[in-house]
Write an enzyme that holds these catalytic residues in place. Structure first.
Site, PDB file in Angstrom:
ATOM      1  N   CYS A  99       0.854  -1.185   0.000  1.00  0.00           N
ATOM      2  CA  CYS A  99       0.000   0.000   0.000  1.00  0.00           C
ATOM      3  C   CYS A  99       0.891   1.235   0.000  1.00  0.00           C
ATOM      4  O   CYS A  99       1.526   1.545   1.012  1.00  0.00           O
ATOM      5  CB  CYS A  99      -0.930   0.004   1.211  1.00  0.00           C
ATOM      6  SG  CYS A  99      -1.983   1.463   1.245  1.00  0.00           S
ATOM      7  N   SER A 267       0.621   1.866  -4.915  1.00  0.00           N
ATOM      8  CA  SER A 267       1.009   0.634  -5.602  1.00  0.00           C
ATOM      9  C   SER A 267       0.406   0.596  -6.998  1.00  0.00           C
ATOM     10  O   SER A 267       0.984   0.013  -7.929  1.00  0.00           O
ATOM     11  CB  SER A 267       0.582  -0.589  -4.795  1.00  0.00           C
ATOM     12  OG  SER A 267      -0.805  -0.550  -4.503  1.00  0.00           O
TER      13      SER A 267
END
Length: 322
Positions: A99, A267
């Site tokens: 993340c 990401s």
């Protein structure tokens, strides 16, 4: 007026959390109160949390303490001395492997809360062990205060281009699949007659969710390091502006259980940079600006290193700036 606040008598556990956000996307950092998360590696800890402690994820992510779009980061013990901290990511469906928006927030958190004992000026490096691997965050630091954060992600790569999938309600469409610490399917929102910055969020979510379901059921993913990483995290709808331009390109990420990322998605941007580089649409070290279709917040990213592997045609390591 100042007053000392103490917890009244109560049953059950007590958690200490710090709530942050990156570009509008929330992050609830769980500092204490969790039972031991067992496992010798970060991926085995992720499995243990999913199998034995999932009731705590639900308690902290969902109402009344959270909401359907809450995101969490649980700090755990690291198996590598290189890491300043290790973390498990959680959301409304389960546990992510990477993340970017959380890494950005965790970088500032680690310096502000003195997890890094000797911050350096003008920039402090914070090594964060994520389920996908070790990520290096770099936090601006001056006069005792933290500022902007950038990070060097794990190697990103394109899994497949122009993959045909039968999408319920829309027929056969083609998607690109790329990895930036997690796998994403990419498709132009115009294929659904939508605009990522102007269309109703509900319509964008429905389209992206249909794509995610189709890819999950029709495409088998593979990751060269671990089967635990070989799953589709979500679908990113784009504005179709893939070729380099100094102007921002917008996208909207719908991940987990129809959860909308308010940021451009760290990401996801990493995976999109890898995809654009793979297609020859951007060059090495060429910075591109990415904008959230939900909030208008921006990240910048660029590919900084390229190398071939025996498992994939090409891997690109990407660097994300904000």
């Amino acid at each position: 007026m100042e007053m000392e606040v103490q917890s009244p008598p109560h049953q059950g556990g007590e958690f200490s959390v710090v709530d942050m956000h990156t570009g509008g996307e929330p992050l609830r950092i769980i500092v204490s109160g969790y039972p031991e998360v067992k496992g010798d590696t970060i991926l085995s800890k992720r499995r243990y949390a999913r199998e034995h402690l999932d009731h705590l994820r639900r308690a902290l992510m969902f109402e009344p303490r959270g909401h359907a779009d809450m995101y969490g980061a649980l700090i755990v013990d690291s198996e590598t001395p290189k890491a300043d901290l290790a973390v498990l990511f959680m959301h409304n469906e389960g546990y992510s492997t990477m993340c970017g928006h959380a890494v950005i927030a965790l970088g500032r958190f680690a310096v502000d809360y003195k997890l890094v004992k000797e911050p350096q000026t003008p920039e402090t490096q914070v090594n964060i062990l994520c389920p996908c691997g070790l990520v290096q965050a770099f936090v601006e630091y001056s006069d005792g205060k933290t500022g902007r954060v950038r990070f060097l992600s794990v190697p990103a790569f394109v899994f497949a281009e122009d993959v045909p999938v039968e999408v319920e309600g829309f027929g056969e469409l083609t998607v690109d699949i790329s990895y930036g610490g997690a796998f994403y399917a990419f498709i132009d929102a115009q294929r659904f007659g939508l605009d990522v910055t102007k269309s109703r969020t509900r319509d964008l979510v429905d389209a992206a969710t249909a794509v995610t379901k189709a890819v999950k059921s029709q495409v088998k993913l593979y990751h060269p390091c671990s089967e635990d990483l070989a799953f589709l995290y979500g679908t990113i709808l784009t504005d179709g502006k893939e070729e380099y331009s100094p102007e921002p390109t917008a996208n909207m990420c719908v991940f987990a259980e129809a959860q909308v990322d308010r940021s451009p998605t760290g990401s996801g941007v990493t995976a999109r940079v890898a995809l654009q580089y793979h297609k020859g649409l951007i060059q090495m070290n060429q910075t591109r600006t990415f904008q959230s279709g939900a909030t208008g917040s921006q990240f910048t990213g660029k590919a900084v290193q390229s190398h071939r592997t025996s498992k994939t045609d090409r891997e690109e390591q990407t660097l994300l700036f904000i």
